[in-house]
Motif scaffolding. Structure first.
Motif, PDB file in Angstrom:
ATOM      1  N   UNK A   1       0.827  -1.330   0.089  1.00 17.04           N
ATOM      2  CA  UNK A   1       0.083  -0.068  -0.120  1.00 17.04           C
ATOM      3  C   UNK A   1       0.778   1.091  -0.093  1.00 17.04           C
ATOM      4  N   UNK A   2       2.131   1.322   0.704  1.00 19.84           N
ATOM      5  CA  UNK A   2       2.976   2.533   0.909  1.00 19.84           C
ATOM      6  C   UNK A   2       3.386   2.849  -0.625  1.00 19.84           C
ATOM      7  N   UNK A   3       3.612   1.822  -1.427  1.00 14.49           N
ATOM      8  CA  UNK A   3       4.007   2.028  -2.817  1.00 14.49           C
ATOM      9  C   UNK A   3       3.079   2.071  -3.992  1.00 14.49           C
ATOM     10  N   UNK A   4       1.876   2.213  -3.571  1.00 14.39           N
ATOM     11  CA  UNK A   4       1.039   2.393  -4.615  1.00 14.39           C
ATOM     12  C   UNK A   4       0.430   1.229  -5.245  1.00 14.39           C
ATOM     13  N   UNK A   5       0.221   0.150  -4.650  1.00 13.56           N
ATOM     14  CA  UNK A   5      -0.338  -0.975  -5.092  1.00 13.56           C
ATOM     15  C   UNK A   5      -1.812  -1.072  -5.183  1.00 13.56           C
ATOM     16  N   UNK A   6      -2.310  -1.596  -6.091  1.00 11.91           N
ATOM     17  CA  UNK A   6      -3.826  -1.509  -6.009  1.00 11.91           C
ATOM     18  C   UNK A   6      -4.387  -2.567  -4.927  1.00 11.91           C
ATOM     19  N   UNK A   7      -5.344  -2.160  -4.141  1.00 17.45           N
ATOM     20  CA  UNK A   7      -5.790  -2.746  -2.967  1.00 17.45           C
ATOM     21  C   UNK A   7      -6.353  -4.320  -3.343  1.00 17.45           C
ATOM     22  N   UNK A   8      -7.222  -4.211  -4.255  1.00 24.22           N
ATOM     23  CA  UNK A   8      -7.689  -5.542  -4.842  1.00 24.22           C
ATOM     24  C   UNK A   8      -6.518  -6.578  -4.891  1.00 24.22           C
ATOM     25  N   UNK A   9      -5.657  -6.116  -5.733  1.00 23.77           N
ATOM     26  CA  UNK A   9      -4.661  -6.949  -6.165  1.00 23.77           C
ATOM     27  C   UNK A   9      -3.948  -7.383  -5.087  1.00 23.77           C
ATOM     28  N   UNK A  10      -3.231  -6.441  -4.242  1.00 22.48           N
ATOM     29  CA  UNK A  10      -2.592  -6.606  -3.009  1.00 22.48           C
ATOM     30  C   UNK A  10      -3.409  -7.896  -1.944  1.00 22.48           C
ATOM     31  N   UNK A  11      -4.500  -7.455  -1.821  1.00 22.89           N
ATOM     32  CA  UNK A  11      -5.198  -8.417  -0.890  1.00 22.89           C
ATOM     33  C   UNK A  11      -5.423  -9.968  -1.460  1.00 22.89           C
ATOM     34  N   UNK A  12      -5.748 -10.009  -2.962  1.00 20.28           N
ATOM     35  CA  UNK A  12      -5.863 -11.128  -3.591  1.00 20.28           C
ATOM     36  C   UNK A  12      -4.490 -11.955  -3.724  1.00 20.28           C
ATOM     37  N   UNK A  13      -3.536 -11.421  -3.818  1.00 21.84           N
ATOM     38  CA  UNK A  13      -2.266 -11.853  -3.964  1.00 21.84           C
ATOM     39  C   UNK A  13      -1.804 -12.485  -2.516  1.00 21.84           C
ATOM     40  N   UNK A  14      -2.308 -11.791  -1.296  1.00 24.37           N
ATOM     41  CA  UNK A  14      -1.652 -12.145  -0.320  1.00 24.37           C
ATOM     42  C   UNK A  14      -2.561 -13.460   0.151  1.00 24.37           C
ATOM     43  N   UNK A  15      -3.721 -13.412  -0.017  1.00 28.70           N
ATOM     44  CA  UNK A  15      -4.700 -14.401   0.306  1.00 28.70           C
ATOM     45  C   UNK A  15      -4.593 -15.705  -0.346  1.00 28.70           C
ATOM     46  N   UNK A  16      -4.312 -15.640  -1.732  1.00 22.32           N
ATOM     47  CA  UNK A  16      -4.219 -16.692  -2.597  1.00 22.32           C
ATOM     48  C   UNK A  16      -2.945 -17.390  -2.061  1.00 22.32           C
TER      49      UNK A  16
END
Length: 596
Positions: free
Chosen positions: A149-164
């Motif tokens: 989030x600090x470096x501007x990642x899309x929130x949906x993408x970041x959350x999906x990558x971590x959960x998956x």
């Protein structure tokens, strides 16, 4: 009405269980209560069933044997669960995930989506060391999400990558669900691990392919790390040189050990190369020789211990040196050593790990006990025959069965977690799969890939709940940049998981289409027509009671006499020369006999 209930007891019982679970009763108690309730009803209506119900009160005496027999309390296979759970929690507390994410994030930082690649790569490593989804998702959510989030990642993408990435612990050995599936299918845990290894690696690769596509289609959704954030600097070329040197050392050690170690020479040679490069990196860092770049030093030092732990657990299992239970025990000891080496092994860490292990093991044990009560009644009302006929009569034969079963498991995964699916559904599906000639290891891995979705799709995806528990709910100030960061909403977490659920569904199709990904656990197939059996030359023996085959001919060995002491099998046995007796005088027949 009573006759209808008696003759349809199995589907009524199964539907009642689903209703109990949807209402929200605990799974273990729903199974046990449902089993006892329908046992009582089944005994009463048995005379009206036309022989389809085989229940009687003395059958309850079988429950203690079911509880204390090899299926529950004396089940050696399930003993691996507490070991792997303890290992995963200790590793999560040791800070290994934090070190891995920081280092791999620096390694992939210069490219778009580098942090997402790092999360997937570390998720696969954590899956191969911990085998616990909760530990992986929570660790990466706490460490990676704020950085992304600090470096501007899309929130949906970041959350999906971590959960998956956290759910990779479902399918990459040593997975807890694979242990349970092997037990329920009556197959070896080692075979299940070997069969699931390639599908787990392929799924990891598809996740990375998705990130690559998204970095091209939507480059602003995953920017590269800025230069000031790359604290380890450059040095990828130094890392490549170090890996090439390690490979050369491994090859030399392999050639040296091959004459004496045989098939194990490649593994031992690889171990020699890894040890040499690890020791060299530590010496280079401590003595500040600076043969390697700072990035290369950190990557080698951080990556080697978890890889060594993976080999300690999975390598010994695949080589046949240890059983899964013994591998889990060695992994637990290795996790304690790694935590101690980092100075993170405290009494509180051990207490937390033991408490969490006890809770999870008790949870599994109670579900299994409830499942034994349920199955006693369900088999008594011929429920297994009903399920088998229902599934084997699906149109399309084996393909129709696989499609129908996977749709059923996918839908039930919206409401049930993988333990519940494994203990309730799998025992009902296995006999039908076996009757259709489906390899049960392949079937188990296929179900394991499908059950991953139980962690991912709304509304009851546990990986989403784990991430929600650690993601920011309100705006906060970033401690590095000082900027205000917006929170992550529940909707963003759910929508971020959808593409990865679709990828998991694609992986189910690939597993069905390419079964050899799993069937490699059997090793290289041998073609019977190529087998050539050669028997050693044997001397020909004549039939008993006939003269030798070479009677009157010269011996076959060039005229040499037979070895002394060799018996002549054509003659009756001789037991030595008897002492000679004097010849009796011939009687005089011209005189009368005398009787004196």
């Amino acid at each position: 009405m009573i006759e209808f209930i008696a003759q349809n007891m199995a589907p009524i019982m199964f539907a009642s269980l689903i209703i109990f679970l949807l209402i929200g009763y605990p799974v273990a108690f729903s199974l046990a209560a449902n089993g006892l309730l329908f046992f009582f009803i089944g005994v009463l209506v048995s005379p009206y069933s036309g022989g389809s119900i085989n229940l009687a009160w003395p059958l309850l005496h079988a429950l203690p044997d079911n509880f204390y027999g090899t299926r529950v309390m004396s089940n050696d296979t399930l003993l691996a669960i507490p070991f792997f759970t303890f290992m995963g929690i200790v590793l999560e507390r040791s800070g290994m995930a934090e070190d891995l994410l920081d280092t791999i994030g620096q390694l992939f930082g210069p490219i778009r989506g580098g942090l997402a690649y790092a999360v997937i790569f570390v998720g696969a490593l954590l899956a191969a060391t911990t085998g616990v989804v909760a530990a992986s998702v929570i660790a990466m959510g706490l460490i990676s999400l704020p950085i992304m989030l600090r470096y501007g990642y899309d929130r949906r993408l970041a959350a999906g990558v971590i959960a998956a990435s956290g759910t990779l612990a479902q399918i990459i050995p040593p997975s807890l669900v694979l242990i349970v599936l092997a037990d329920q299918l009556g197959r070896s845990v080692g075979d299940m691990y070997a069969g699931a290894l390639i599908p787990g690696i392929v799924l990891t690769g598809i996740y990375m392919l998705y990130i690559l596509i998204m970095s091209i289609v939507r480059p602003n959704s995953m920017p590269a790390l800025p230069l000031e954030a790359r604290t380890l600097g450059h040095g990828v070329l130094s890392l490549i040189v170090a890996l090439l040197i390690a490979g050369a050392i491994s090859y030399g050690a392999y050639r040296y050990l091959a004459p004496t170690q045989g098939d194990n020479a490649d593994i031992l040679g690889f171990a020699v190369g890894v040890i040499v490069i690890y020791v060299a990196a530590i010496v280079d860092q401590r003595l500040r020789i600076n043969m390697m770049s700072k990035l290369a030093q950190q990557v080698v030092i951080v990556l080697i211990p978890p890889l060594a732990l993976i080999f300690l657990v999975l390598g010994t299992i695949f080589l046949g040196i240890a059983t899964p239970t013994e591998g889990g025990a060695m992994g637990s000891v290795g996790a304690l050593i790694m935590a101690a080496a980092k100075g993170r092994l405290t009494l509180d860490v051990v207490k937390q790990a033991l408490a969490s292990t006890t809770r999870l093991s008790s949870f599994v044990l109670f579900i299994l006990i409830g499942a034994r009560v349920f199955s006693l009644t369900f088999y008594g009302v011929n429920g297994h025959i009903w399920v088998e006929h229902l599934l084997t009569s699906l149109p399309g034969g084996e393909t129709g069965f696989l499609i129908g079963v996977n749709i059923l498991v996918f839908v039930l995964a919206f409401f049930l977690d993988f333990f519940e699916l494994a203990f309730i559904i799998v025992p009902l599906l296995a006999p039908a799969a076996d009757k259709l000639g489906i390899d049960l290891i392949w079937f188990g891995v296929l179900l394991g890939v499908n059950m991953q979705t139980s962690f991912m799709h709304p509304p009851f995806g546990f990986a989403l709940f784990y991430l929600r528990s650690v993601a920011a709910r309100v705006p906060y100030l970033d401690r590095i940049t000082g900027k205000q960061i917006a929170p992550v909403s529940t909707g963003q977490i759910y929508w971020g998981a959808v593409p990865f659920v679709c990828i998991q569904v694609i992986m189910i199709g690939l597993t069905i289409a390419f079964p050899q990904m799993v069937m490699r656990y059997k090793g290289v197939a041998v073609e019977p027509s190529t087998i050539d059996l050669k028997l050693p030359d044997m001397p020909s023996l004549s039939p008993l009671g006939t003269p030798p085959a070479n009677n009157g001919a010269a011996p076959a060995n060039g005229g040499a006499p037979a070895a002394p002491g060799t018996p002549d099998l054509s003659q009756p046995p001789s037991f030595g020369d008897a002492p000679a007796k004097p010849a009796a005088p011939a009687p005089d027949l011209s005189q009368p006999p005398k009787f004196n």
